[in-house]
Motif scaffolding. Structure first.
Motif, mmCIF file in Angstrom:
data_model
loop_
_atom_site.group_PDB
_atom_site.id
_atom_site.type_symbol
_atom_site.label_atom_id
_atom_site.label_comp_id
_atom_site.label_asym_id
_atom_site.label_seq_id
_atom_site.Cartn_x
_atom_site.Cartn_y
_atom_site.Cartn_z
ATOM 1 N N LEU A 642 0.844 -1.186 0.000
ATOM 2 C CA LEU A 642 0.000 0.000 0.000
ATOM 3 C C LEU A 642 0.884 1.243 0.000
ATOM 4 O O LEU A 642 1.778 1.379 0.839
ATOM 5 N N ARG A 643 0.611 2.162 -0.928
ATOM 6 C CA ARG A 643 1.423 3.377 -1.045
ATOM 7 C C ARG A 643 0.615 4.657 -0.824
ATOM 8 O O ARG A 643 1.198 5.746 -0.739
ATOM 9 N N GLY A 644 -0.697 4.535 -0.744
ATOM 10 C CA GLY A 644 -1.521 5.710 -0.489
ATOM 11 C C GLY A 644 -2.981 5.325 -0.399
ATOM 12 O O GLY A 644 -3.405 4.303 -0.940
ATOM 13 N N PHE A 645 -3.768 6.138 0.308
ATOM 14 C CA PHE A 645 -5.212 5.919 0.367
ATOM 15 C C PHE A 645 -5.901 7.260 0.548
ATOM 16 O O PHE A 645 -5.429 8.135 1.267
ATOM 17 N N LYS A 646 -7.033 7.402 -0.129
ATOM 18 C CA LYS A 646 -7.830 8.617 -0.013
ATOM 19 C C LYS A 646 -9.303 8.228 0.005
ATOM 20 O O LYS A 646 -9.737 7.355 -0.750
ATOM 21 N N LYS A 647 -10.062 8.916 0.848
ATOM 22 C CA LYS A 647 -11.478 8.622 0.992
ATOM 23 C C LYS A 647 -12.290 9.741 0.356
ATOM 24 O O LYS A 647 -12.048 10.926 0.632
ATOM 25 N N VAL A 648 -13.222 9.369 -0.501
ATOM 26 C CA VAL A 648 -14.056 10.362 -1.187
ATOM 27 C C VAL A 648 -15.522 10.036 -0.963
ATOM 28 O O VAL A 648 -15.897 8.876 -0.791
ATOM 29 N N GLU A 649 -16.338 11.069 -0.982
ATOM 30 C CA GLU A 649 -17.792 10.896 -0.858
ATOM 31 C C GLU A 649 -18.431 11.244 -2.184
ATOM 32 O O GLU A 649 -18.114 12.278 -2.795
ATOM 33 N N LEU A 650 -19.330 10.369 -2.637
ATOM 34 C CA LEU A 650 -19.925 10.530 -3.954
ATOM 35 C C LEU A 650 -21.438 10.359 -3.906
ATOM 36 O O LEU A 650 -21.955 9.416 -3.278
ATOM 37 N N LYS A 651 -22.139 11.237 -4.584
ATOM 38 C CA LYS A 651 -23.579 11.085 -4.759
ATOM 39 C C LYS A 651 -23.843 10.096 -5.895
ATOM 40 O O LYS A 651 -22.953 9.819 -6.702
ATOM 41 N N PRO A 652 -25.042 9.552 -5.970
ATOM 42 C CA PRO A 652 -25.336 8.628 -7.076
ATOM 43 C C PRO A 652 -25.043 9.263 -8.432
ATOM 44 O O PRO A 652 -25.436 10.405 -8.695
#
Length: 699
Positions: A642-652
């Motif tokens: 694992l070299r990176g992680f990002k969390k995103v929020e998305l609408k339908p």
């Protein structure tokens, strides 16, 4: 340099908490003890803490020769767990599942505020041990098996605890622990021997501590076990050569509980306690958790008088301890600070605990979209953990073992209570014992709570990760009794308990970890769709006890050769659930993985981008994880890292582009010379099922 536990100055009855004035003066005035820690039996109210600390401080300031204020220390490892009516958060393992460093930092900030409001300014947290041995009973205190996650989350905790200044009313001193290699005992038990090749020690276990040193953590606690035959408390190589000289650590090194004595009693590297003190102080120890007597004090003075330990060496440790007290503002404001007390128990803390618990919950199975449940349907709830606060909060929860629910806030809800509040009592039927399942209930769903109750440290040692046989049989009997009713498992546990035999019976599986004070509400919210789960496993969930393999294992670890009847060679890695796994009530699609340049040269950087689209009908959060794979290297490469992680929020229907930046150092490994290196050659850059090729050359 001497740290004693609270029972050294209190009345043995401890009901209510009462300081023994004779013991207190023996400790503070006669023996000049500078710090005290812990509780006796259980957590105390805010008022009890204030009375206790001010009483000790008054003696320190008025009856000692130098009038140096004392320092109180506490383990506040998932909230202010030794103050009544405080806010408890998920344990670190659950926080790692959120993949949300800002949320981890917020939990630490709130913990710091409530610890300081209690009158305490030094917190023995966070655990930076990388959790690569799930049998280990302190596994739930880790941020899981990956070094990058452990590093990022650990630093977030430290920044949350310490803030911009330790002199602030909302800050406490952090303690990075346990340096180093504690979390991979060969036998899986607490305070045991680990055998770690130095190349692995530097690759997987040192990085979180290096980052914590760079982030400015003021104190460090030592591994109670031993590494490669040397107790870490006696290792000048690790504590001075590596920690002080290589990592450039300037702060306090504190022992763990009674661990200098154990150099004689358990490790057997010192023939008596005096020799143990000599070894540990020479190795680099500044402060000793004795914790019951003056043996460290007496033997250290004798060693100085004999000339075996120089007074200059003592001055080094004393200066570090005094510096910490100055930094914490204890010389300016030695008594409980009224400004700090105002920060206790604010309403928004519960919302943060709920947010952390919700984001930690990991949906591991959702066959036929059984979840979320319909609120007007009848549910049979089975198992002892459904109506248990202790199984939600785990270790270090108002008592050391966390097994006494009478000390929990009356407003905290169990899973069962939260479910009833969510959908009404008439829709919920509960049976604690698997043997008492009624055959005349007509449920639409059956929820089974599985896992383990609270435990801490050595009492949590286990010989197997298998679930108790009675739980396995209980589930099988439910299936026989209600063969067509969908089953949903809720796992409240500090480490992966194996569900291999009964997993096929379940339509849904929720991993709740030890989710803390708002865990009941969080589970209910996820079960009924009022919150869309987004947790990702911070460890590889094993299928068998004999196959405990991390995601970043080597190719040879999964290689299988069969000679007869004909030669076959293949790879086999089949955990119950892989590292990074976690479902949602919506669906996501990854596409368009691109590199800004497929040639990485020298110290330059390239950008990696990928599009993520919500292709379902609900809004949701998705963690996009970036992995690399070195095709060939002089030291055998991992299958992936694992070299990176990002969390995103998305609408339908919404699409977002997630970007990362990669340099050669992000692809580095520890070489045979024990130094970090990135070798020229080809690397796979991977996100989900997508893969692109990157080539690196030095110039």
């Amino acid at each position: 340099m001497t740290n004693l536990t609270l029972s050294a100055i209190t009345d043995p009855s401890d009901n209510p908490l009462k300081v023994d004035p004779v013991k207190l003066r023996d400790v503070i005035v006669k023996h000049h003890v500078g710090s005290i820690q812990n509780v006796v039996k259980h957590a105390y109210s805010l008022e009890e803490w204030h009375k206790l600390i001010n009483e000790i401080q008054k003696v320190s300031l008025t009856e000692t020769r130098l009038k140096i204020p004392f320092l109180y220390c506490i383990d506040a490892v998932h909230g202010t767990n030794f103050t009544l009516n405080s806010t408890l958060f998920p344990h670190n393992l659950g926080l790692a599942a959120t993949r949300n460093p800002e949320l981890v930092k917020l939990c630490a900030e709130i913990t710091a505020k409530e610890v300081r409001a209690s009158g305490i300014r030094y917190n023995f947290s966070p655990v930076l041990d990388v959790g690569r041995q799930p049998l280990w009973p302190r596994f739930p205190e880790t941020f899981g098996e990956d070094v990058l996650i452990s590093t990022i989350m650990g630093v977030a905790s430290i920044k949350g605890y310490e803030g911009k200044s330790l002199n602030d009313f909302a800050s406490v001193a952090s303690c990075m622990k346990h340096f180093v290699g504690y979390s991979v005992p060969a036998n899986g038990k607490d305070r045991a021997a680990a055998y770690i090749p130095e190349i692995n020690l530097r690759e997987y276990f040192l990085p979180p501590f290096k980052a914590a040193v760079d982030a400015g953590s003021h104190t460090l606690m030592v591994n109670s076990g031993e590494v490669n035959g040397t107790p870490v408390h006696a290792s000048r190589y690790l504590l001075t050569d590596v920690l002080r000289n290589e990592l450039n650590y300037k702060g306090i090194i504190i022992t763990d509980w009674e661990d200098i004595k154990k150099l004689t009693e358990r490790h057997r590297v010192a023939e008596n306690h005096k020799e143990a003190v000599y070894l540990s102080v020479n190795a680099g120890i500044d402060m000793c958790i004795v914790p019951f007597d003056f043996s460290f004090y007496e033997d250290l003075i004798a060693l100085v008088k004999e000339g075996r330990i120089k007074e200059e060496r003592i001055n080094e440790s004393v200066k570090r301890i005094l510096d910490l007290k100055f930094d914490l503002g204890i010389f300016e404001r030695p008594y409980v600070e009224k400004e700090a007390v105002k920060n206790f128990g604010l309403p928004e803390y519960k919302q943060a605990a709920l947010a952390a618990a919700r984001e930690s919950i990991t949906l591991l199975k959702n066959a036929d979209q059984v979840l979320p449940l319909e609120k007007n349907k009848k549910v049979l709830v089975v198992g002892p953990y459904a109506n248990s606060l202790t199984a939600l909060n785990g270790a270090w929860s108002y008592t050391w073992q966390g097994r006494k629910p009478e000390y929990f806030p009356k407003t905290d809800l169990t899973i069962l209570e939260a479910l009833k509040r969510k959908v009404g009592e008439t829709n919920i039927v509960y049976k604690k014992d698997f043997k008492e399942i009624p055959s005349d209930v007509k449920p639409d769903y059956i929820i089974v709570t599985l896992g383990e109750d609270a435990y801490a440290e050595t009492p949590g040692n286990t010989k197997s990760l298998e679930l108790p046989s009675e739980d396995i049989e209980g589930v099988r009997n439910i299936v026989k009794m209600y063969p067509t009713i969908p089953l949903v498992y809720i796992l409240t546990e500090g480490r992966p308990r194996l569900i291999r035999e009964i997993e096929p019976h379940a339509k849904g599986v929720l991993m709740a970890y030890w989710p803390g004070s708002q865990g009941g509400n969080a589970v209910a919210d996820v079960l009924y769709g009022d919150y869309n789960p987004s947790g990702k496993l911070p460890f590889t969930y094993p299928r068998y006890s004999g196959e405990l393999m991390t995601y970043d294992h080597k190719w040879l670890d999964e290689a299988v050769e069969i000679v007869e009847p004909e030669y076959k060679y293949f790879y086999e890695f089949d955990p119950q659930y892989p590292f990074g796994f976690g479902l949602s009530y919506t669906s996501f699609e990854l596409s368009n993985l691109k590199l800004s340049n497929d040639q990485l040269t020298g110290d330059s950087k390239i950008k990696v981008s990928v599009d993520v689209k919500n292709t379902g009908r609900k809004s949701g959060q998705e963690t996009v994880e970036l992995y690399s794979r070195d095709h060939f290297a002089s030291v055998t490469p991992s299958v992936k890292r694992l070299r990176g992680f990002k969390k995103v929020e998305l609408k339908p229907g919404e699409t977002k582009t997630v970007e990362y930046e990669i340099s050669a150092s992000d692809l580095a490994f520890v070489g045979e010379d024990m130094k970090w290196i990135t070798e020229p050659g080809a690397f796979d850059i991977m996100v989900g099922d997508l893969k692109v090729l990157l080539n690196y050359r030095r110039q």
